[in-house]
Every structure is written in structure tokens, then in C-alpha cells.
Design an enzyme around this catalytic site. Structure first.
Site, short mmCIF file in Angstrom:
data_model
loop_
_atom_site.label_atom_id
_atom_site.label_comp_id
_atom_site.label_asym_id
_atom_site.label_seq_id
_atom_site.Cartn_x
_atom_site.Cartn_y
_atom_site.Cartn_z
N ASP A 248 0.87 -1.17 0.00
CA ASP A 248 0.00 0.00 0.00
C ASP A 248 0.91 1.22 0.00
O ASP A 248 2.12 1.13 0.25
CB ASP A 248 -0.94 0.00 1.21
CG ASP A 248 -2.16 0.90 0.96
OD1 ASP A 248 -2.08 1.80 0.09
OD2 ASP A 248 -3.19 0.72 1.64
C1 BGC Z 1 -4.98 3.30 0.04
C2 BGC Z 1 -5.03 2.35 -1.12
C3 BGC Z 1 -4.89 3.12 -2.40
C4 BGC Z 1 -3.58 3.90 -2.38
C5 BGC Z 1 -3.33 4.70 -3.63
C6 BGC Z 1 -3.77 4.23 -0.03
O1 BGC Z 1 -3.89 5.25 0.91
O2 BGC Z 1 -4.97 2.59 1.25
O3 BGC Z 1 -6.24 1.64 -1.10
O4 BGC Z 1 -4.96 2.26 -3.50
O5 BGC Z 1 -3.64 4.81 -1.29
O6 BGC Z 1 -4.18 5.78 -3.72
#
Ligand code: BGC
Length: 835
Positions: A248
Site C-alpha cells: 500500500d
Molecule cells: C490506500 C489504497 C490506495 C492507495 C493509492 C492508499 O492510501 O490505502 O487503497 O490504492 O492509497 O491511492
């Protein structure tokens, strides 16, 4: 394996001698191409390759003709490049219980991604809904692992059939947003395997998902991004996952631990897994070359498998505002909005009798969605008020927000450029950097302070002509009377507000959509200076400011409700109140309970519509209102779907994918969810007994059970037949459903299995099959479902395997988890491992 080694040697030799390169050959096998290309990459190129760049890319390698791969969020719209089709919330998608419709959703998301040249979609989001407070429940599907898998597999297949990689996120047990980087989820092995892990196993085995995203969280003491046990041993070795594990955004905490722990790609950039950390680690033997090669191989495999090396990903034949996507967004909302109450058949509305409708509530006249990285700006959307007006053309409509929302205040706020006879508005200074530095590139007066997704809402002009920018607005306000005033600022990224010289709101940081409020006592007629400062760094410009007297009055709402034939109140949460990196309250936002009470007291035909990603506290009003629909977040077409359902053009068919408790304290996770002693340890002591698995044997019952949802028609079930094949776990179950009501409609029939005398503690019953079937009124249909050994299995901790025991099992057919209408006992004779 031997073949691969031979191919590698040949590949390497060919490359050295300058012969044709296998990786460029479209007809060569994927693995051969991967090995050939891998062997042509330098060590530095390999290390650079496993760290993202420019936030949403895997870098290309020009020297070798390797294209950069583009990623996009996900999971409710392919929106990283700006506006996109905004599909409904994940929990609404699961409420449809319609696998083929979910496949269509995946397909359209895949097409939307390709329209934007994106190779990898960051969805579906598949964390189990453990508590109603998790700020991301709206992105997730359900409390039940079987339903979770069924929905996720359909979604992944839909996306990947379009040659776009789907990403399962957030592996694993990221079930709360509170302190998501540091919370340590303690989950016993059996619970992990039976509740939280099955969706990953099934999407890997049944849909060959291309990517898995490791969450921010810690499971049993180890950050998932560095968990050898979860990433290497389970995902890759045991389940045979061939794709890549990405982190993530900012969830990588240590280079060596992550490299050895099975993380293949650090996103959004190589803060840990970079040359500075990995070259010495390789030299010192802390990380093996084979480990790095495996990561690179996994990304290259995706590139060849999905055709990214051979074909351009952009598909210009798919319009950005894709009409087929709009249709799927509507269909999902029609099938996923849940009718929870309908006393005296208030719904569908009788068009011959309803001449006037009062629409009330802060959510009724705006586009409402959950917030954070999934938030999608639609090209256009239909809110509830507009949807109803459009459907009921000959009906008189009245509208009152009841509780003035932010947008009301934004529209009505009066500003002046100076205390001495200035003009209406604030003077805006626009800077081409995020620090308000240097000279503004543009200075102009804005009467309304509202730029949404890059557009000035008042003038409909495009906002600042650059992405990374800052703006300062100055001017004055003159309060009409001495009173408390409420200031609200809502924005993507950083903002701060000064009134006179006092900073009353300070949120100067990169962030998703956030709303901040401040209440100040102001004197009548005095000029107060206002300075709003803002920067946009990772999103298009989005900022708005409103102020109004801090007074709640339901007078107008009550007055229109009193004179209308029907009152429709749309309450609930929104993108600021329910979003990632925050957990939320169980209660509705301030004054909404009282608004419903006040309106339903004067209009007995009050219909309540709720926006939320999970259950909320309804105790103060639910018995007082005859009709209740759960809209979740119904996406850009939500208002149309609501009108279709209220008018009867669509007969509701959704069922809850999560149990709705009377109060949060009833939820089995309640005693353990909050870290009361601040040690960041989160105990999953409820174990397997989550949702209906708990309520089935607990003293408390849910208000609305898992699998529950009303229709305008009635279904009757009969003639259950259960046929066991030679292998007695292969079971064919069939029964008849008759539509005995007055409306055509679809029913979701559910099959649960109850082990009658289990050797170990098991939930009373578990969902193992469902079918959604359309039946015209007066007709009947035979429904069949198949069971296999997985249906009877549980995780045998001593054997570290799934397996089943011999004994008696009851097959239960229900319209919900609480309403079992048919049942039959069968015997399973053999005891076996099933995996
Ligand atoms: C989230 C993800 C997301 C990523 C990119 C993170 O803060 O937890 O689900 O895909 O950001 O935006």
C-alpha cells in the site's frame, strides 16, 4: 523447471551474441520471455524496477523497450486521471448478490482503465467488515467469507478479461482505519484461515488475480509487507500465486525485512527497497540475488501475461464517460439499495394518490460518496431530489435541507473585497507553486469560494491552469447580527483559515477530502477580515469555504413535510465523515436523528434513506418511520435508482451483506475493537464468531440480519431435494421458489450448512451457496446449487489444512440468515482433508 533453465541459458547466450531476443517474440511462452528479459537487466535496473515512481507507475526500461506500467485507483472508479464513472460503494455491490452483474462491473472498470491507458486497477477492496466503525467499510463487501469470495472472483474476472490487472487489497485483516500503520491485529490461525484469508485464496485459484496489495497493518506482530509467513509461505508457495505483491502507499517500513518478507513492489516509490539499501544488503548476504530476481520476474510475468509488452494499453474506442459503465452503475444501484422497512405497503408510491412530496435532508441534493483514495469525481450525477423530480413529473416537490449542509453555506456566503465599499467576493491570488511563494501568476475576484475537481463552480471556468499550486483569498465578511457563526472549509490537500488575525482552521497537509469546522461569536455589522490559504499537490484543485449562523431550525423542513403527501428524508454520512485513515462514529451526524423525529411526527408517510458504508444507530427513530431504504453510497446514478425503486419501476431485490445490530455494543467485536489501553494491540477475541456466526448462538439478535432485504412481492419456497453423489460431499440441492405476490421480482435464495455434532467449535451455520433469480409474478422457478468438499470444511489447525469430518449436516435454505424456510439432514461418511 528444467525447460525454464534450458531456456534461460539459451536466452542468455543469444542475448550475449546479439541474436534475436526471445522476450521480444510474441509467440514465445511467457516464462521464456520473462527469463530472457530478466537476464538482460542489470542489477541496478532490477532494483530500480521494484520501486514505483511518479506515484502511480512502475518504471519502464527504455534500453530494453520495456514500457512503464500505469496504475489507477480503484476500487469504485478508474479515476486517477480525473473524472470517471463513479460506481456505487463495494458494500452496495455485494448487496446485489448478483455475480454476473459484478462481472459486468469489473468489465466496465477494466474498460475505463484502458480508456486511460492504465494497466493495473487498485481494486477490489476485500477486507472483511468486522465493525461498523471502520472508515473503509463502504469500499469492502461483507462480513461473510463465502460471499466475499464470490463477489471478488466475479469482479477480478471482469477486470482481467479486459487485459487489466486487478489488485486484491488490503492483504490482510486491515479491518480498521484507526492507527492503521501501527495497529497489531492478533488473530488466531483458524480465524485467519476461515474468515479473513479465503477471499485471497479463491481469487488466486479461481480468478488468477494478477496483484495483491499488502496493507499498512501488522498481523500477529509482523507488518504484512514484511511477513514471510503470509506473502511467501502462504500466498506464493501454498496457494501458488504467480503475480506480484505490492505495498500500500507508504506501507513499506524496512528494506531488508520487506525484500525477504515477500514484497515485490514498493509503492508509490522506493523509499526502502532502493539501491542505497539493497546493494549493500546483497553484498553482505542479507538479501539473496534470487530474491530480487523473483520480484522482477513477477512484475515481468504480468507484463507479458496481460500483453502489455506487445500492445499499447490505451483504448481510444472506450469513451472516458463510458455509456456502458453508466448503465452498470445504474443497474448496480437498482439491485443494491436495500429495502429494510415497508409498513402498510407505503412503497411503491401510489402515483394516483401522491400529488406532493417533501424532500428533506442534507444528502438529498448532492452527490454523496465515501471519501479517501476511492473517491471518484463523476462527469455527471443524479442526486435523490433530481432523480425523484425527473421520475414524478406531475408531482409537486418541496425541498429543505433541514440541517444546512456545507454546500448551502458555500452558495449563500457573502464576502467583500474590502471594508470600504469593496465589491462582492474575495480577492484570489493564484501561485504556480504549493508554497504561496513569489508573485501570484493571476489575481482575480471570486464571488463564491468553490473550486471542485479543478473547476470554478460559480463561473464554470477551469481553475488554475497548473496542478501543483496554491491560492490565497482575502477580503472581509460583515455578520448581519450578533451571533455564533459556523465556518466550514472542505478541500483536497492543505488549507487554513484566518478570521481577523486568529487561525481558526488549520489543516495544512496533503490529505484526501476533508471538512473542518469552527464556530465563532461575531458582532453585527463589524468587518472581520478573512484569509483562506490553500495548496493542491496530489489532487486537482478542490476547495470551498462557507459561513453561516450556527443555528439549527427544522421549521422549514417540518412545514413542507406537514403539507406534503409523502416526506422523503435523506440523511447519513459523506466523503468527509466516512473515509480511509479515520474510523467513524456509530451515530448519525449531529441533529439528523432529531430531524427525522421532527419530520416523521408531522408526516406519517415518511420514507428514510440512509447513506453509510455500514450500520448506524437508528434507535431514536426507526420505529417511528414506516419505510427505510439503505442507499449505502449509490454512485453517480443513485438518484435515478432511488426514483426507480420508490416508483415501483424497479422492485428492490438487495439483501444485506452484513448484520445490522441494534446498538454497537451488541457487535461481538465491540469489547476488543478499540485500543483502550493505548498499546496498539487489537485482539480479535470474537474469533470465528463474527456477524451472523455470532448472532446465531448469542442472546442478542440483530435488528436486520445478514441476508435480509424486502421486495414488493412475496416468494414461497417448496420441494427441497438433496442428492448426494458417490463422493458424498458432492451434493446437488434444488428447490422451487414461487412468486406469489403482485409484482415481478428477483429473490436471493441462500444456502447455509449446519454441522449437527461438530468435533470442534464451529459456527451454528455458514453460508455456502446462493442464487439470485428473477421470477415473474404468478410463476415459479426451480433453483439448483452444488456443494463440494470445501462447503463442509473448516481449518484443522493441527494439520494446517482445510478438511471436513464425517457426521450429520443440515442443509438450510433461507431468505435471510434468520429466516430458514427449508431444511434437510444429510450424512457425510468419510473424513478428509480438502486442500
Ligand atoms: C490506500 C489504497 C490506495 C492507495 C493509492 C492508499 O492510501 O490505502 O487503497 O490504492 O492509497 O491511492
Amino acid at each position: 523447471m528444467r525447460i525454464i533453465i534450458v531456456l534461460c541459458i539459451i536466452g542468455a547466450l543469444w542475448a550475449k551474441c546479439g541474436y534475436a531476443q526471445i522476450y521480444k517474440d510474441k509467440t514465445a511462452a511467457v516464462e521464456a520471455r520473462v527469463e530472457d528479459l530478466l537476464h538482460q537487466m542489470t542489477l541496478e535496473e532490477k532494483i530500480d524496477y521494484i520501486g514505483g515512481y511518479r506515484d502511480f507507475y512502475i518504471r519502464g526500461i527504455e534500453r530494453l523497450g520495456v514500457p512503464a506500467l500505469k496504475l489507477t485507483d480503484g476500487p469504485l472508479g478508474a479515476h486517477k486521471d480525473g473524472k470517471a464513472i463513479a460506481y456505487p460503494a463495494g458494500v452496495l455491490t455485494a448487496s446485489t448478490w448478483n455475480r454476473s452483474l459484478v462481472y459486468e462491473l469489473g468489465k466496465q472498470l477494466g474498460r475505463d482503465a484502458k480508456a486511460r491507458g492504465a494497466h493495473i486497477l487498485l481494486g477490489p477492496a476485500v477486507n472483511i467488515i468486522r465493525s461498523p466503525l471502520c472508515g473503509r467499510n463502504f469500499e469492502y463487501f461483507t462480513e461473510d467469507p463465502y460471499l466475499n469470495s464470490q463477489i471478488a472472483v466475479a469482479y477480478v474476472r471482469g477486470v482481467q478479461d479486459q487485459h487489466v490487472v486487478a489488485t486484491l487489497k488490503h492483504f490482510v485483516a486491515n479491518n480498521q482505519e484507526w492507527d492503521r500503520h501501527n495497529a497489531n491485529s492478533h488473530i488466531d490461525e483458524r480465524t485467519l484461515h476461515e474468515i479473513y484469508l479465503p477471499v485471497y485464496r479463491d481469487a488466486i485459484r479461481k480468478a488468477e488475480v494478477g496483484a495483491v496489495m499488502d496493507g499498512y497493518n501488522i498481523v500477529n506482530g509482523v507488518h504484512v509487507t514484511q511477513s514471510d509467513e503470509l506473502n511467501n509461505q502462504l500466498l506464493k508457495k501454498r496457494w501458488g500465486f504467480q503475480g506480484m505483491v505490492m505495498s500500500d502507499w507508504g506501507a513499506t517500513y524496512n528494506a531488508i525485512e520487506a525484500a525477504n518478507g515477500g514484497l515485490d513492489l514498493e509503492m508509490p516509490q522506493a523509499v526502502c527497497m532502493n539501491r542505497a539499501n539493497l546493494l549493500p544488503a546483497l553484498q553482505a548476504g542479507h538479501v539473496k540475488m534470487a530474491t530480487i530476481d523473483d520480484k522482477v520476474r513477477r512484475i515481468l510475468r504480468i507484463m507479458f501475461r496481460f500483453g502489455f509488452y506487445d500492445n499499447a494499453q490505451s483504448d481510444a474506442s472506450v469513451p472516458y464517460d463510458n455509456p456502458a459503465g453508466r448503465e452498470v452503475a445504474l443497474k448496480l444501484a437498482q439491485e443494491g439499495i436495500v429495502l429494510l422497512k415497508n409498513e402498510r405497503n407505503l412503497l411503491p408510491l401510489d402515483r394516483s394518490k401522491v400529488k406532493s412530496v417533501a424532500v428533506i435532508g442534507p444528502n438529498a441534493n448532492s452527490y454523496v460518496a465515501g471519501g479517501g483514495s476511492s473517491y471518484t469525481f463523476p462527469f455527471h450525477s443524479t442526486n435523490v431530489l433530481d432523480g425523484l423530480k425527473d421520475k414524478f413529473r406531475d408531482v409537486e416537490f418541496y425541498y429543505a435541507s433541514g440541517i444546512a449542509g456545507h454546500w448551502d453555506a458555500v452558495e449563500k456566503s457573502l464576502f467583500y473585497t474590502s471594508a470600504e465599499g469593496g465589491e462582492r467576493g474575495l480577492v484570489g491570488e493564484y501561485y504556480d507553486n504549493t508554497r504561496l511563494a513569489g508573485r501570484p501568476v493571476e489575481t482575480k475576484v471570486d464571488t463564491i469560494i468553490c473550486i471542485q475537481n479543478g473547476w470554478h463552480v460559480a463561473s464554470l471556468e477551469k481553475g488554475p491552469p497548473f496542478d501543483h499550486c496554491s491560492i490565497r483569498w482575502r477580503g472581509i465578511i460583515r455578520p448581519p447580527k450578533s451571533a455564533d457563526y459556523l465556518f466550514t472549509v472542505r478541500g483536497f490537500d492543505g488549507f487554513r483559515l484566518r478570521i481577523d488575525s486568529e487561525t481558526v482552521i488549520d489543516a495544512w497537509k496533503e490529505q484526501g477530502i476533508t471538512t473542518k469546522e469552527s464556530i465563532l461569536f461575531l458582532e453585527a455589522g463589524r468587518a472581520y477580515s478573512v484569509v483562506l490559504e490553500y495548496f493542491a499537490d496530489c489532487h486537482p484543485v478542490d476547495i470551498s469555504l462557507g459561513w453561516r449562523e450556527n443555528r439549527v431550525s427544522f421549521d422549514e423542513a417540518v412545514q413542507i413535510a406537514g403539507k406534503a403527501d409523502v416526506a422523503v428524508i435523506n440523511v447519513g454520512l459523506n466523503e468527509s465523515l466516512e473515509r480511509e485513515s479515520n474510523d467513524r462514529d456509530f451515530g448519525l451526524p449531529a441533529y439528523q436523528d432529531s430531524l427525522i423525529q421532527a419530520v416523521s411526527a408531522v408526516n406519517k408517510r415518511t420514507i428514510v434513506l440512509v447513506n453509510a458504508g455500514g450500520n448506524i444507530d437508528m434507535n431514536r427513530w426507526v420505529d417511528q418511520v414506516p419505510a427505510l431504504l439503505y442507499l449505502w453510497y449509490p454512485g453517480q446514478e443513485g438518484g435515478k435508482a432511488v426514483a426507480d425503486i420508490l416508483s415501483g419501476d424497479i422492485n428492490p431485490s438487495a439483501k444485506l451483506p452484513v448484520s445490522f445490530e441494534y446498538k454497537w455494543e451488541d457487535n461481538p467485536a465491540f469489547p476488543y475493537y478499540h485500543d483502550t489501553d493505548g498499546d496498539k494491540e487489537v485482539e480479535y477475541k470474537e474469533g470465528l464468531f463474527l456477524g451472523y456466526r455470532y448472532y446465531d448462538s448469542a442472546k442478542v439478535k440483530p435488528r436486520f440480519p445478514f441476508g435480509y432485504g424486502l421486495s414488493y412481492t412475496r416468494f414461497e419456497y417448496a420441494d427441497l431435494m438433496v442428492r448426494q453423489e458417490e463422493s458424498d460431499t458432492d451434493v446437488e440441492v434444488s428447490f422451487t421458489i414461487s412468486n406469489v405476490g403482485l409484482w415481478d421480482g428477483s429473490e436471493v435464495a441462500q444456502l447455509y450448512i449446519r454441522p449437527m455434532h461438530p468435533f470442534v467449535s464451529r459456527p451454528y451455520k455458514e453460508l455456502k451457496g446462493f442464487e439470485k433469480i428473477f421470477i415473474p409474478k404468478g410463476q415459479k422457478r426451480r433453483v439448483s446449487m452444488s456443494l463440494d468438499k470445501e462447503s463442509f470444511s473448516y481449518y484443522k489447525v493441527d494439520k494446517k489444512q482445510y478438511g471436513y469430518d464425517s457426521g450429520l449436516y443440515e442443509i438450510l435454505i433461507g431468505t435471510s440468515s434468520e429466516d430458514i424456510v427449508l431444511s434437510k439432514v444429510i450424512e457425510i461418511s468419510a473424513e478428509r482433508d480438502s486442500e
